[in-house]
Scaffold this motif. Structure first.
Motif, PDB file in Angstrom:
ATOM      1  N   LEU A 420       0.849  -1.192   0.000  1.00  0.00           N
ATOM      2  CA  LEU A 420       0.000   0.000   0.000  1.00  0.00           C
ATOM      3  C   LEU A 420       0.884   1.241   0.000  1.00  0.00           C
ATOM      4  O   LEU A 420       1.733   1.406   0.876  1.00  0.00           O
ATOM      5  N   PHE A 421       0.693   2.110  -1.001  1.00  0.00           N
ATOM      6  CA  PHE A 421       1.315   3.428  -1.041  1.00  0.00           C
ATOM      7  C   PHE A 421       0.216   4.483  -1.017  1.00  0.00           C
ATOM      8  O   PHE A 421      -0.839   4.305  -1.646  1.00  0.00           O
ATOM      9  N   ILE A 422       0.484   5.562  -0.294  1.00  0.00           N
ATOM     10  CA  ILE A 422      -0.408   6.723  -0.333  1.00  0.00           C
ATOM     11  C   ILE A 422       0.440   7.935  -0.720  1.00  0.00           C
ATOM     12  O   ILE A 422       1.534   8.133  -0.192  1.00  0.00           O
ATOM     13  N   ILE A 423      -0.070   8.704  -1.670  1.00  0.00           N
ATOM     14  CA  ILE A 423       0.656   9.870  -2.183  1.00  0.00           C
ATOM     15  C   ILE A 423      -0.207  11.111  -1.973  1.00  0.00           C
ATOM     16  O   ILE A 423      -1.362  11.162  -2.424  1.00  0.00           O
ATOM     17  N   LEU A 424       0.347  12.086  -1.266  1.00  0.00           N
ATOM     18  CA  LEU A 424      -0.363  13.320  -0.948  1.00  0.00           C
ATOM     19  C   LEU A 424       0.182  14.469  -1.783  1.00  0.00           C
ATOM     20  O   LEU A 424       1.391  14.536  -2.035  1.00  0.00           O
ATOM     21  N   PRO A 425      -0.662  15.416  -2.200  1.00  0.00           N
ATOM     22  CA  PRO A 425      -0.162  16.590  -2.923  1.00  0.00           C
ATOM     23  C   PRO A 425       0.768  17.413  -2.025  1.00  0.00           C
ATOM     24  O   PRO A 425       0.580  17.472  -0.798  1.00  0.00           O
ATOM     25  N   GLN A 426       1.743  18.051  -2.634  1.00  0.00           N
ATOM     26  CA  GLN A 426       2.734  18.809  -1.867  1.00  0.00           C
ATOM     27  C   GLN A 426       2.076  19.936  -1.074  1.00  0.00           C
ATOM     28  O   GLN A 426       2.408  20.176   0.092  1.00  0.00           O
ATOM     29  N   TRP A 427       1.144  20.665  -1.675  1.00  0.00           N
ATOM     30  CA  TRP A 427       0.505  21.789  -0.980  1.00  0.00           C
ATOM     31  C   TRP A 427      -0.251  21.315   0.255  1.00  0.00           C
ATOM     32  O   TRP A 427      -0.308  22.015   1.282  1.00  0.00           O
TER      33      TRP A 427
END
Length: 641
Positions: A420-427
């Motif tokens: 499982l990977f979760i990727i969040l926006p930088q802002w």
């Protein structure tokens, strides 16, 4: 003589020096062995409530299962008809070389009604075009293309998908989003699921994708992600509804009950003004369609089951072990459909669910073939700046569930620990640092598909989400810190699937093991007793037996006290516990292999089944005479075809 004595003296000193050096090195080596070891490095999760072993993806004991593979390519390297944007083109140079009799093509629309109930396998071909020899702009979702020779015989077939704005969907989304968003910034969701890849198998076979996710997208890798049930369907329902299958409620033996009545997470997003996409490959093995009734109406605004059905029915277009449609990789077809959707709505709220199964479902090493495909997918979205308002959940449902590798100790553990990977926006990370810190901390906590559901619920209700109300739920938002004391029991992970406990290997001849095995066979036979077409099963051999005991840390834990930023854990006397016996055995006739867990209650001195078991080798056609997934796992038909 003097020269001889000098040489002899030098030789003796050299021997003494070498000997001393070897003794010193041996001593230093033994000292290193005696030094305290950092046991934390041996654990993926190391909390008061759960300790999950770290197992080497390249362990010598399993290397024989991992053959090397070259780059995956289709047998055909070009297509007669291909798509760019929303236009189809005929590759005449290739067509004349491949099939010089080809003279013209036609396309028709692959249609399924939006608001009318139909069978989940329903589609129609409508609105056939006029013959064409030049490029054509397409305004429909899905089309079938056929090309003909001078005698009007079909000499080429294919099917394609497109993403267009839909007026009714746009009107609904704009109105509903305005009503619920109060002009605040939104977060879209992109879910990309890949069948049967454990975290360890991804490390082995998808290094290119992993490296890009880490380096370019700052992905968070969840080491303690533990499945909650056996197969894809049973894990996807908790992830997308927050409930177990039996809580929907749904009788899995009923193959004619559709899923339209259930409140999936994408429906909740749709109600608040999000465009929705649902995409799967391998039409006859899809999550809600395999031995089930699927959806009577399209479950999302963009729903590609009609396309997958058409592709599957055109047997002559497939090659390379059914992984390619002419020159296109099947996985690429569905990833490209998803990419176009995300690119189209990158500044608008959307919820996208894509699950890809066929390439990686049956063969452990096929993850290597998938590596470049997912790398290109994420790279393309990143370069298009399509992810600035999107949270990505990139995951698998479980590890490989069948075959010889699954029967190894490492295979058993890793089948329960998908990636499982979760990727969040930088802002988002900058604006909400506490949430980002919690998400990072939770990488080494015990989590489950229920937590993914709760996290998506948190995203949907971001400005009104009540953390206090969520603390007693089995699913916890990953935007909040998961408690260190969390156990499988708290997360509703049955002992059979829980990877937190200590494990002690037992003799297969142990009296307790044999007694439990006989009881399990009685349970299996009772389930098929009323089906006279099935053979009675007997034990052929006990393959392995493991005693699973919660850690003393868990059994002695009392509470945690907090003073400022410091915390301390209080331990007391060991409490009575459950002891689980996990046993694998083989039955006759049919040589089926089962794995199950029985629980012993120390305080009550009794044994009970924990309610779930696995079939760990394929039944293929041996269970053709019966329907129902659970019964197929057990039944060996008396008449074999």
């Amino acid at each position: 003589m003097k020269l001889f004595l000098r040489v002899l003296s030098v030789a003796v000193l050299a021997v003494i020096f070498v000997g001393f050096t070897r003794i010193q090195n041996t001593f230093m080596f033994e000292r290193q062995l005696l030094q305290p070891r950092n046991t934390t490095s041996l654990l993926l999760v190391n909390t008061a409530g759960c300790k999950i072993m770290k197992l080497d993806p390249f362990d010598m004991s399993i290397r024989s299962f991992f053959p090397t593979h070259s780059v995956f390519t289709c047998r055909e390297n070009e297509d007669i008809v291909y798509v760019k944007h929303n236009t189809i083109f005929i590759n005449w140079n290739f067509a004349q070389d491949r099939n010089p009799t080809l003279k013209y093509c036609k396309y028709d629309v692959i249609w399924r009604p939006i608001n009318t109930n139909t069978d989940h396998n329903f589609f129609r071909f409508i609105n056939e075009s006029k013959p064409f020899t030049d490029n054509q702009t397409i305004h429909d979702d899905f089309i079938r293309v056929r090309c003909f020779d001078n005698y009007n015989h079909v000499v080429y077939r294919n099917a394609f998908s497109f993403v267009h704005l839909k007026k009714k969907a746009e009107r609904r989304c704009i109105e509903n989003f305005k009503k619920h968003s109060h002009n605040r910034r939104h977060l879209s969701i992109l879910m990309i699921g890949v069948d049967s890849i454990s975290r360890n198998n991804m490390i082995r076979y998808m290094p290119k994708t992993r490296h890009f996710l880490y380096k370019n997208l700052s992905a968070l890798d969840y080491l303690g992600y533990n499945k909650v049930a056996d197969n894809t369907f049973l894990n996807m329902v908790p992830m997308t509804t927050g409930k177990f299958v039996h809580e929907l409620p749904l009788n899995t033996s009923l193959t004619d009950v559709s899923f339209d009545q259930f409140d999936f997470i994408w429906n909740k997003f749709s109600e608040k003004g999000y465009r929705t996409l649902y995409s799967e490959d391998a039409s006859y093995g899809q999550i809600f369609d395999y031995e089930k009734a699927g959806f009577k109406k399209p479950t999302a605004d963009y729903f590609d089951r009609p396309l997958s059905l058409v592709l599957e029915d055109m047997h002559d277009i497939w090659n390379t072990n059914h992984h390619c449609v002419h020159a296109r990789l099947e996985t690429d077809i569905y990833l490209e459909y998803t990419r176009r959707f995300v690119q189209k709505f990158k500044t608008s709220p959307y919820f996208s669910f894509t699950f890809i199964s066929r390439l990686t479902h049956d063969e452990l090493s096929n993850a290597k073939k998938a590596d470049d495909l997912y790398y290109r997918f994420f790279k393309s979205l990143s370069e298009e700046s399509s992810l600035n308002n999107t949270i990505i959940f990139f995951y698998s449902d479980h590890g490989i569930r069948f075959g010889q590798f699954r029967q190894t100790f490492i295979g058993k553990i890793k089948e329960r620990l998908p990636f499982l990977f979760i990727i969040l926006p930088q802002w988002f990370k900058v604006k909400y640092p506490e949430i980002y810190t919690n998400c990072k901390t939770n990488q080494q906590r015990l989590i489950s598909p229920f937590d993914i559901f709760e996290t998506m619920t948190h995203i949907l209700n971001f400005y009104t989400y009540n953390i206090k109300n969520s603390k007693m739920r089995r699913g916890l938002s990953l935007f909040n810190a998961i408690p260190q004391t969390r156990r499988c029991e708290d997360a509703n992970i049955l002992p059979h699937w829980c990877t937190c406990s200590k494990q002690h290997v037992l003799s297969t001849g142990d009296q307790t093991v044999r007694k439990i095995a006989r009881h399990f066979i009685q349970i299996l036979n009772s389930k098929i007793a009323s089906f006279k077409q099935c053979e009675t099963l007997f034990i052929k051999r006990v393959i392995s037996a493991t005693k699973i005991i919660p850690t003393d840390v868990v059994l002695k834990y009392v509470n945690t006290s907090h003073v400022g930023e410091k915390s301390s854990i209080l331990y007391g006397h060991r409490v009575s516990t459950y002891i689980d016996y996990q046993i694998s055995l083989q039955t006759v006739p049919g040589d089926a292999m089962f794995e199950f867990t029985v629980r012993y209650d120390e305080s009550e001195s009794n044994f009970n089944m924990t309610g779930d078991f696995s079939r760990i080798n394929l039944y293929n056609r041996t269970s053709y005479c019966i329907s129902g997934i659970e019964l197929k796992k057990i039944c060996y038909c008396k008449v074999q075809t």
